[in-house]
Design a protein around this motif. Sequence first.
Motif, PDB file in Angstrom:
ATOM      1  N   VAL A 382       0.845  -1.201   0.000  1.00 13.03           N
ATOM      2  CA  VAL A 382       0.000   0.000   0.000  1.00 13.03           C
ATOM      3  C   VAL A 382       0.877   1.247   0.000  1.00 13.03           C
ATOM      4  O   VAL A 382       0.624   2.212  -0.732  1.00 13.03           O
ATOM      5  N   ALA A 383       1.938   1.236   0.818  1.00  6.70           N
ATOM      6  CA  ALA A 383       2.843   2.385   0.862  1.00  6.70           C
ATOM      7  C   ALA A 383       3.475   2.636  -0.502  1.00  6.70           C
ATOM      8  O   ALA A 383       3.573   3.782  -0.964  1.00  6.70           O
ATOM      9  N   GLY A 384       3.908   1.565  -1.183  1.00  8.30           N
ATOM     10  CA  GLY A 384       4.545   1.715  -2.481  1.00  8.30           C
ATOM     11  C   GLY A 384       3.634   2.339  -3.523  1.00  8.30           C
ATOM     12  O   GLY A 384       4.065   3.180  -4.330  1.00  8.30           O
ATOM     13  N   ILE A 385       2.357   1.959  -3.513  1.00  8.02           N
ATOM     14  CA  ILE A 385       1.390   2.537  -4.462  1.00  8.02           C
ATOM     15  C   ILE A 385       1.250   4.039  -4.228  1.00  8.02           C
ATOM     16  O   ILE A 385       1.212   4.844  -5.172  1.00  8.02           O
ATOM     17  N   LEU A 386       1.173   4.445  -2.974  1.00  8.68           N
ATOM     18  CA  LEU A 386       1.042   5.862  -2.644  1.00  8.68           C
ATOM     19  C   LEU A 386       2.311   6.639  -3.008  1.00  8.68           C
ATOM     20  O   LEU A 386       2.236   7.792  -3.448  1.00  8.68           O
ATOM     21  N   PHE A 387       3.470   6.018  -2.840  1.00  9.19           N
ATOM     22  CA  PHE A 387       4.724   6.672  -3.240  1.00  9.19           C
ATOM     23  C   PHE A 387       4.707   6.982  -4.743  1.00  9.19           C
ATOM     24  O   PHE A 387       5.061   8.089  -5.169  1.00  9.19           O
ATOM     25  N   LEU A 388       4.315   6.001  -5.530  1.00  2.49           N
ATOM     26  CA  LEU A 388       4.271   6.204  -6.979  1.00  2.49           C
ATOM     27  C   LEU A 388       3.241   7.254  -7.375  1.00  2.49           C
ATOM     28  O   LEU A 388       3.484   8.077  -8.269  1.00  2.49           O
ATOM     29  N   ALA A 389       2.086   7.243  -6.718  1.00  2.00           N
ATOM     30  CA  ALA A 389       1.050   8.237  -7.014  1.00  2.00           C
ATOM     31  C   ALA A 389       1.558   9.650  -6.722  1.00  2.00           C
ATOM     32  O   ALA A 389       1.310  10.586  -7.498  1.00  2.00           O
ATOM     33  N   GLY A 390       2.277   9.817  -5.618  1.00  2.00           N
ATOM     34  CA  GLY A 390       2.842  11.124  -5.303  1.00  2.00           C
ATOM     35  C   GLY A 390       3.846  11.576  -6.348  1.00  2.00           C
ATOM     36  O   GLY A 390       3.873  12.753  -6.742  1.00  2.00           O
ATOM     37  N   ALA A 391       4.682  10.649  -6.829  1.00  2.00           N
ATOM     38  CA  ALA A 391       5.673  10.987  -7.859  1.00  2.00           C
ATOM     39  C   ALA A 391       4.992  11.435  -9.144  1.00  2.00           C
ATOM     40  O   ALA A 391       5.419  12.409  -9.789  1.00  2.00           O
ATOM     41  N   ILE A 392       3.931  10.744  -9.524  1.00  2.25           N
ATOM     42  CA  ILE A 392       3.209  11.086 -10.761  1.00  2.25           C
ATOM     43  C   ILE A 392       2.559  12.467 -10.631  1.00  2.25           C
ATOM     44  O   ILE A 392       2.619  13.291 -11.549  1.00  2.25           O
ATOM     45  N   LEU A 393       1.928  12.726  -9.496  1.00  2.00           N
ATOM     46  CA  LEU A 393       1.287  14.032  -9.289  1.00  2.00           C
ATOM     47  C   LEU A 393       2.315  15.161  -9.313  1.00  2.00           C
ATOM     48  O   LEU A 393       2.059  16.227  -9.878  1.00  2.00           O
ATOM     49  N   LEU A 394       3.455  14.958  -8.701  1.00  3.56           N
ATOM     50  CA  LEU A 394       4.484  15.991  -8.695  1.00  3.56           C
ATOM     51  C   LEU A 394       5.033  16.207 -10.096  1.00  3.56           C
ATOM     52  O   LEU A 394       5.262  17.359 -10.525  1.00  3.56           O
ATOM     53  N   ARG A 395       5.224  15.133 -10.829  1.00 10.12           N
ATOM     54  CA  ARG A 395       5.728  15.240 -12.210  1.00 10.12           C
ATOM     55  C   ARG A 395       4.771  16.052 -13.075  1.00 10.12           C
ATOM     56  O   ARG A 395       5.211  16.825 -13.947  1.00 10.12           O
ATOM     57  N   ARG A 396       3.468  15.923 -12.844  1.00 10.54           N
ATOM     58  CA  ARG A 396       2.472  16.597 -13.663  1.00 10.54           C
ATOM     59  C   ARG A 396       2.021  17.934 -13.082  1.00 10.54           C
ATOM     60  O   ARG A 396       1.158  18.591 -13.669  1.00 10.54           O
ATOM     61  N   SER A 397       2.585  18.332 -11.958  1.00 13.35           N
ATOM     62  CA  SER A 397       2.085  19.530 -11.274  1.00 13.35           C
ATOM     63  C   SER A 397       2.443  20.838 -11.976  1.00 13.35           C
ATOM     64  O   SER A 397       1.806  21.864 -11.755  1.00 13.35           O
ATOM     65  N   GLY A 398       3.502  20.806 -12.784  1.00 13.76           N
ATOM     66  CA  GLY A 398       3.951  22.038 -13.425  1.00 13.76           C
ATOM     67  C   GLY A 398       4.823  22.895 -12.552  1.00 13.76           C
ATOM     68  O   GLY A 398       5.298  23.952 -12.985  1.00 13.76           O
TER      69      GLY A 398
END
Length: 400
Positions: A382-398
């Motif tokens: 569960v922790a790993g999934i949330l880590f990846l989701a945070g990375a994706i959101l930051l990458r797309r944040s602008g």
Amino acid sequence: MKQTEVSAPARWLNRTTLGVGLTSLFSDWSHEMATAILPAFLTSIGAGPGWLGVIEGISDGLSGVAKLAAGHFTDSLRRRKPAILAGYALTAIGPGALALASRAPHVLFGRTAAWLGRGARTPGRKALLAAAVPPAAYGRAFGFERMLDTLGAIVAPATALWLLARTSHNYSRVFLWTLLPGLLAMACFGVLVRESPNHTPSERSFLGGLRELPRSFRRFLLAVGVFGLGDFSHTLLILYATQTLAQERGRAAAASIAVGLYLLHNVFYAGSAYLGGWLSDHVRHRRMVLVVGYVLAAVMAGLLVTGIHTVLWLAMVFSLGGIFVGVQEALEDSLAAELVPAAQHGMAFGTLAAVNAIGDFASSVTIGLLWTTVSPSGAFGVAGILFLAGAILLRRSGVR
């Protein structure tokens, strides 16, 4: 764009930067000594991973509330230094008080007191540091502070190991010794750190200050918050290593190896904090360095899902944990300082810290309970999934 509203000294490595760094070194030395032995101490009094998760989660959650309140409060002060010093005093007393603990609720009380002190001092300290350096050197300044902070965390487990050997695993004596570096932290801050009076104290209300934070900063907070929901306390790594190794090596030996692994974790933490900050000052998009840190956290969680049980693989996990935390802490602070006007730095650092603390609370409690009720692999998955989701959101944040 990098902030230019407030003039700062041309040299980023100055007396205040050094003073803040040394203060962090001694303060971390103090409370990380307690952190290193906390899982084994809880085991010795009959408390398991559930209690550890609750203690860490509640402490982090209340610390987050204190950081949010202190962030607003520190922007309204003409002088921040006295309030910060009081926070360091409470942080020193809390770990020392654990020498009197005999039950898990006692540990909860002492840990919470220490973490409330951390919360009260953090936004003001970061605002002082940001005001003392040029904006173009935010990454190096915050990375330097994190590096010295983590040098304290390197010395702390080694000190704890030495004291455990000298006292025949007398945990109360080790907790008492945490008072010494805690008092040295207060002395360094009081003597070395200089502060120019804040010539424009904020008159905004708390809600007004929150509303006026830039939209780019809010997008950044969303990514930080999602990542934080998986960012469990690394005392759980110590517990995982202790329980995994105890079957073959015995409880005492496993506890000592786990503390040694935590020392390795903090070596990588110290090195990556300054290196990550330096790199972020020399690349076009600062956030991409942080994205890489978030991805490394997911890799660490993936290794734990596989159920590793050898010292070599555990060393890999602890090393990755240290690297991503160093990058995360240095880069999140420097990005916050860059995205928000200097007049709102206290509120920005307090809000960032509060988002992280809420994530720490949720993640530590959730991962601890999932570990107990499901399995360690399920919890870390569960922790790993949330880590990846945070990375994706930051990458797309602008965010730059």
